[in-house]
Design an enzyme around this catalytic site. Structure first.
Site, PDB file in Angstrom:
ATOM      1  N   LYS A 118      -5.732   5.943 -11.857  1.00  0.00           N
ATOM      2  CA  LYS A 118      -4.412   5.478 -12.311  1.00  0.00           C
ATOM      3  C   LYS A 118      -4.566   4.306 -13.284  1.00  0.00           C
ATOM      4  O   LYS A 118      -3.847   4.193 -14.262  1.00  0.00           O
ATOM      5  CB  LYS A 118      -3.595   5.064 -11.079  1.00  0.00           C
ATOM      6  CG  LYS A 118      -2.473   4.107 -11.306  1.00  0.00           C
ATOM      7  CD  LYS A 118      -1.267   4.803 -11.866  1.00  0.00           C
ATOM      8  CE  LYS A 118      -0.016   3.956 -11.873  1.00  0.00           C
ATOM      9  NZ  LYS A 118      -0.168   2.562 -12.187  1.00  0.00           N
ATOM     10  N   HIS A 162      -3.346   4.157  -2.770  1.00  0.00           N
ATOM     11  CA  HIS A 162      -4.339   3.259  -2.142  1.00  0.00           C
ATOM     12  C   HIS A 162      -5.020   3.963  -0.959  1.00  0.00           C
ATOM     13  O   HIS A 162      -6.235   3.865  -0.768  1.00  0.00           O
ATOM     14  CB  HIS A 162      -3.665   1.997  -1.599  1.00  0.00           C
ATOM     15  CG  HIS A 162      -2.975   1.154  -2.607  1.00  0.00           C
ATOM     16  ND1 HIS A 162      -1.614   0.986  -2.627  1.00  0.00           N
ATOM     17  CD2 HIS A 162      -3.454   0.390  -3.623  1.00  0.00           C
ATOM     18  CE1 HIS A 162      -1.279   0.160  -3.600  1.00  0.00           C
ATOM     19  NE2 HIS A 162      -2.372  -0.214  -4.229  1.00  0.00           N
ATOM     20  N   ILE A 209      -2.931   9.690  -7.523  1.00  0.00           N
ATOM     21  CA  ILE A 209      -2.007  10.354  -6.588  1.00  0.00           C
ATOM     22  C   ILE A 209      -0.583  10.183  -7.141  1.00  0.00           C
ATOM     23  O   ILE A 209      -0.204   9.069  -7.534  1.00  0.00           O
ATOM     24  CB  ILE A 209      -2.108   9.741  -5.173  1.00  0.00           C
ATOM     25  CG1 ILE A 209      -3.561   9.780  -4.677  1.00  0.00           C
ATOM     26  CG2 ILE A 209      -1.165  10.439  -4.202  1.00  0.00           C
ATOM     27  CD1 ILE A 209      -4.159  11.164  -4.521  1.00  0.00           C
ATOM     28  N   LEU A 247       0.821  -1.214   0.000  1.00  0.00           N
ATOM     29  CA  LEU A 247       0.000   0.000   0.000  1.00  0.00           C
ATOM     30  C   LEU A 247       0.857   1.267   0.000  1.00  0.00           C
ATOM     31  O   LEU A 247       1.884   1.341   0.667  1.00  0.00           O
ATOM     32  CB  LEU A 247      -0.921   0.011   1.223  1.00  0.00           C
ATOM     33  CG  LEU A 247      -1.909  -1.157   1.323  1.00  0.00           C
ATOM     34  CD1 LEU A 247      -2.836  -0.971   2.530  1.00  0.00           C
ATOM     35  CD2 LEU A 247      -2.728  -1.325   0.045  1.00  0.00           C
TER      36      LEU A 247
HETATM   37  P1  AMP Z   1      -3.388  -2.313  -7.037  1.00  0.00           P
HETATM   38  O1  AMP Z   1      -2.999  -2.676  -5.652  1.00  0.00           O
HETATM   39  O2  AMP Z   1      -2.261  -1.834  -7.886  1.00  0.00           O
HETATM   40  O3  AMP Z   1      -4.223  -3.376  -7.701  1.00  0.00           O
HETATM   41  O4  AMP Z   1      -4.334  -1.049  -6.905  1.00  0.00           O
HETATM   42  C1  AMP Z   1      -5.473  -1.074  -6.089  1.00  0.00           C
HETATM   43  C2  AMP Z   1      -6.301   0.146  -6.357  1.00  0.00           C
HETATM   44  O5  AMP Z   1      -5.535   1.315  -6.068  1.00  0.00           O
HETATM   45  C3  AMP Z   1      -6.734   0.265  -7.833  1.00  0.00           C
HETATM   46  O6  AMP Z   1      -8.059   0.756  -7.880  1.00  0.00           O
HETATM   47  C4  AMP Z   1      -5.751   1.256  -8.378  1.00  0.00           C
HETATM   48  O7  AMP Z   1      -6.243   1.973  -9.491  1.00  0.00           O
HETATM   49  C5  AMP Z   1      -5.578   2.183  -7.176  1.00  0.00           C
HETATM   50  N1  AMP Z   1      -4.340   2.944  -7.295  1.00  0.00           N
HETATM   51  C6  AMP Z   1      -3.097   2.456  -7.532  1.00  0.00           C
HETATM   52  N2  AMP Z   1      -2.208   3.468  -7.642  1.00  0.00           N
HETATM   53  C7  AMP Z   1      -2.905   4.613  -7.473  1.00  0.00           C
HETATM   54  C8  AMP Z   1      -2.560   6.005  -7.480  1.00  0.00           C
HETATM   55  N3  AMP Z   1      -1.304   6.413  -7.688  1.00  0.00           N
HETATM   56  N4  AMP Z   1      -3.538   6.916  -7.258  1.00  0.00           N
HETATM   57  C9  AMP Z   1      -4.820   6.509  -7.053  1.00  0.00           C
HETATM   58  N5  AMP Z   1      -5.212   5.218  -7.041  1.00  0.00           N
HETATM   59  C10 AMP Z   1      -4.275   4.281  -7.251  1.00  0.00           C
END
Ligand code: AMP
Length: 286
Positions: free
Chosen positions: A151, A39, A178, A35
């Site tokens: 993202k 996240h 972010i 995280l």
């Molecule tokens: P992941 O753990 O990469 O599968 O991401 C989980 C959630 O967090 C997904 O909905 C991603 O789009 C979101 N997420 C990942 N990186 C970012 C970021 N930099 N800004 C906003 N949301 C993000």
């Protein structure tokens, strides 16, 4: 406070049943862990809108098309639980693999159309894995609201289509990307970048900004994209998988932003595949 970490479906159901009976809004933030502040921004939004919040952590093997990528994916559960303490979430759903995919599991959720391009084309099977696991996570948690990052904009569109098509009683909320102070979109995969590669990584966002600015001034997309590709390669990116201008609503290819459009990119830097996207004209409600 430390939220309980639930690993078995019967424990999760026992927790959510009274919430559902009480008519609570249950907000769910699906993640693969490692995280970061991206996240956590989703968790903050869920806390603001919902009565109960569940963060899920599951590194979903079905959405990895490359075994090395799956093996190298960062896993930091203790640290993740520590980062969530200040949000006072109600539960962490960290299912054992057999809770997600028991023997004889045979169902795939597949969204057509939106998944043909970009990440879908570059990573065969990826979105089937995403749509299947998200369908299960939303069902397991009895989510009324779920939060996804822009993202991964294509993923957000796929999940929203899936939830609408399957009549899932859940609202899918997009949340802004972010970024680090130098513009690099936060991503768990950034942990895999060497120090040297990390200093070069923000060039991806810089070049996307430059293309978006050029488009706003009436520039030609193909010419702007060719310059950006050349600059990325000069900065050490080994391969630009795509640099596309697409309609925000349905990902149709565009050459000028005459309706709400986004610029999408995927490129490899020192063996790590980075993706990003930005709006190129005034945002409309998603
Ligand atoms: P992941 O753990 O990469 O599968 O991401 C989980 C959630 O967090 C997904 O909905 C991603 O789009 C979101 N997420 C990942 N990186 C970012 C970021 N930099 N800004 C906003 N949301 C993000």
């Amino acid at each position: 406070m430390n939220a309980p970490i639930l690993r078995r479906l019967d424990e999760l159901r026992a927790m959510t049943r009274p919430w559902t009976l009480a008519g609570a809004r249950i907000g769910v933030v699906p993640t693969m862990g490692a995280l970061h502040d991206g996240h956590l921004s989703l968790v903050a939004e869920a806390k603001a809108l919902c009565d109960r919040v569940i963060v899920t952590i599951f590194v979903n093997p079905r959405q990895f098309n490359n075994p090395d990528d799956l093996a190298n994916y960062p896993r930091t559960e203790e640290e993740d639980a520590r980062k969530l303490r200040r949000f006072d979430v109600d539960a962490l759903w960290v299912p054992e693999p057999d809770q997600m995919y028991p023997p004889h599991f045979a169902t795939t959720v597949s969204v057509a159309g939106l998944t043909d391009v970009m990440e879908g084309a570059a990573r065969p099977g990826h979105f089937d894995g995403v749509a299947t696991v998200v369908t299960k996570l939303l069902s397991q948690t009895a989510a009324t609201d779920a939060f996804f990052g822009e993202k991964d904009f294509q993923q957000f569109l796929v999940v929203r289509r899936m939830a609408a098509d399957l009549d899932l009683p859940v609202t899918i909320h997009p949340c802004p990307t972010i970024r680090d102070i130098d513009g690099l979109a936060l991503s768990s995969r950034n942990l895999l970048l060497s120090d040297r590669a990390r200093t070069r990584a923000p060039v991806l966002h810089d070049e996307m900004d430059r293309v978006a600015d050029g488009l706003r001034r009436g520039g030609d997309f193909e010419a702007l994209a060719a310059q950006a590709r050349a600059r990325l390669e000069k900065a050490g990116f080994s391969h630009v998988d795509y640099l596309d201008l697409r309609a925000q609503e349905n990902l149709a290819c565009m050459t000028s932003p005459d309706r709400p459009a986004r610029l999408f990119a995927a490129a490899r830097l020192a063996g790590v595949r980075l993706i990003d996207n930005i709006a190129v004209n005034d945002q409309i409600a998603l």
